[in-house]
Design a protein around this motif. Structure first.
Motif, PDB file in Angstrom:
ATOM      1  N   UNK B  19       0.875  -1.370  -0.367  1.00 20.33           N
ATOM      2  CA  UNK B  19       0.049   0.239   0.204  1.00 20.33           C
ATOM      3  C   UNK B  19       1.119   0.838   0.051  1.00 20.33           C
ATOM      4  N   UNK B  21       4.225   1.373  -1.128  1.00 13.42           N
ATOM      5  CA  UNK B  21       4.835   1.582  -1.901  1.00 13.42           C
ATOM      6  C   UNK B  21       3.855   1.760  -3.336  1.00 13.42           C
ATOM      7  N   UNK B  22       2.171   1.964  -3.313  1.00 11.89           N
ATOM      8  CA  UNK B  22       1.448   2.688  -4.361  1.00 11.89           C
ATOM      9  C   UNK B  22       1.449   3.101  -4.435  1.00 11.89           C
ATOM     10  N   UNK B  23       1.267   3.930  -2.743  1.00 10.29           N
ATOM     11  CA  UNK B  23       1.005   5.713  -2.764  1.00 10.29           C
ATOM     12  C   UNK B  23       2.491   6.622  -3.150  1.00 10.29           C
ATOM     13  N   UNK B  25       4.219   5.814  -4.802  1.00 14.83           N
ATOM     14  CA  UNK B  25       4.208   5.614  -6.493  1.00 14.83           C
ATOM     15  C   UNK B  25       3.070   6.693  -7.222  1.00 14.83           C
TER      16      UNK B  25
END
Lengths: 301, 159
Positions: B19, B21-23, B25
């Motif tokens: 979560x 990492x995706x945020x 990115x």
């Protein structure tokens, strides 16, 4: 730092992926030549080793046919299906692709651990581990269903918001990195590198059947995950490669299907529905109780 | 038991990393970088489906829900009248730099500066930001737009 955030067109990314993949495959043949010379010098070269090497590429051919023709369609369809649930809006640039590779490596860690600890998944992944040798041709030794399990473990990345093609790219980069780890030629690398990254040394341990090396070092690019989650083992005593119960065959048909015949036999042998389920979903080392001696409930761990 | 707890904690940590990492990115976009350096910030309207060249397109921009609801000209933050041109017309509000804004416009074909109606039935074309169709009367929340380019379609009910 602008170059980090410059959007990358997806065709450019997939072209790069094909280029890397193809060259690593071609160079791995050259490297195999070096390894065969080394085997010859050490007087370890024999027909069994050569047969094993050839069979590795036969399993690879079968894997490619299954993956690219049959699974490829299912794979992309599944991936684009998950895209509609994307939580974050993530652009494709060097920075986000780098993050995606790290996260894909984490997903790979769990996928890999799953394929070692759940018997039905082990039935296909055991193919990769069934060689008693360790050279770069073993990197291409794949089981028939090895392309199925990654879908489930990488889908969360697409739900998180990464483009399906970027996730596929990251998966292939993680896989390609591991190809070059399958060798005895390279000893241990500098310590900081051995601390963060997966290395030939760590991966030799992963292919070991020695008791202390079983179910260790699942990581793809980073070994950090194993250190965090308690599955790390250092290479100390010499590694005995292969399975705890070796297949003693270089026949590609035996190699490809031994996992499924073993799984089938275990399920058939297991008395009652619960132990049959446990034979499918339990860990590979679990053995069903002898017929006639079964207890009312499956024995606790 | 201990190994089960360890597995659970490891999986939880992994989901947290995913979560985070995706945020991270999602914040790394060239769009975000460009926004900071963009000097020509403002509101640009793409007014589409204008049926002829007669009269004017009269645009009211509101930053206040009550003023927008009552279509009160005196409380609009911006007003423009532009000679109508069949098709699409681009109208810039370069001085609008905050937001959110709601936009209401009509095609004053006869040039009387009034939105002509008969028995509550519009005789002239009209458009509202965020409207999904001619009968949609969005509230301020739904009509609200931020800066950048916004497309508004003109609807004519008498043709």
């Amino acid at each position: 730092m602008d170059f980090l955030l410059t959007p990358i067109p997806l065709p450019q990314l997939t072209d790069f992926e094909t280029w890397v993949n193809d060259w690593v495959f071609v160079l791995s043949f050259a490297f195999l030549g070096v390894e065969l010379v080394r085997y010859a010098v050490q007087k370890r070269l024999n027909w069994s080793l050569l047969g094993d090497t050839i069979s590795n590429y036969i399993t690879f051919a079968g894997f490619i046919v299954l993956n690219y023709i049959v699974l490829g369609v299912f794979y992309l369809a599944a991936y684009f299906y998950f895209q509609q649930f994307a939580l974050f809006d993530i652009e494709t640039n060097l920075a986000t692709v780098a993050i995606c590779i790290v996260l894909a490596d984490l997903a790979y860690y769990w996928e890999h651990r799953f394929t070692h600890r759940v018997n039905v998944a082990w039935a296909t992944h055991t193919v990769h581990h069934s060689s008693p040798h360790f050279n770069i041709s073993v990197a291409n030794r794949f089981g028939p269903m090895d392309g199925v399990w990654p879908i489930f473990f990488h889908a969360p990345l697409i739900v998180a918001g990464f483009d399906p093609l970027v996730v596929l790219f990251a998966e292939i980069m993680v896989q390609t990195y591991q190809t070059i780890l399958h060798t005895e030629v390279i000893g241990k690398l500098p310590r900081p590198f051995e601390f963060f990254f997966n290395t030939p040394s760590h991966h030799r341990v992963h292919h070991g059947s020695n008791a202390q090396y079983l179910d260790k070092n699942y990581g793809g690019v980073f070994i950090i995950w194993d250190r965090m989650f308690g599955t790390f083992a250092k290479e100390e005593e010499p590694v005995v490669y292969g399975l705890v119960r070796p297949i003693n065959s270089v026949n590609p048909v035996v190699i490809w299907f031994h996992g499924f015949t073993r799984l089938g036999a275990k399920v058939a042998h297991a008395p009652g529905l619960f132990s049959k389920l446990r034979a499918i979903l339990g860990p590979p080392e679990w053995e069903p109780p002898e017929r006639g001696t079964r207890q009312r409930f499956a024995p606790a761990e | 038991m201990l190994s089960t707890i360890r597995l659970f904690v490891s999986l939880t940590v992994s989901f947290f990393i995913l979560a985070a990492g995706a945020w991270a990115a999602s914040t790394l976009s060239s769009h975000a970088a460009a926004e900071n350096t963009n000097v020509s910030a403002g509101l640009t309207l793409q007014v589409t489906d204008i049926r002829n060249d007669k009269g004017k397109i009269i645009v009211l921009v509101f930053d206040d829900a009550a003023a927008f609801q009552s279509d009160d000209v005196n409380k609009a933050v911006a007003y423009q009248e532009v000679n109508a041109a069949q098709g699409t017309l681009e109208i810039d509000f370069a001085n609008l730099t905050e937001g959110p804004y709601a936009v209401s416009l009509f095609h004053d074909e006869n040039g009387d500066y009034d939105f002509n109606m008969v028995d509550g039935y519009p005789l002239e074309g009209y458009g509202i930001s965020g409207a999904s169709g001619p009968l949609d009367e969005p509230d301020f929340q739904k009509a609200a737009v931020t800066l950048g380019t916004v497309t508004i379609r003109v609807f004519y009910l008498d043709s």
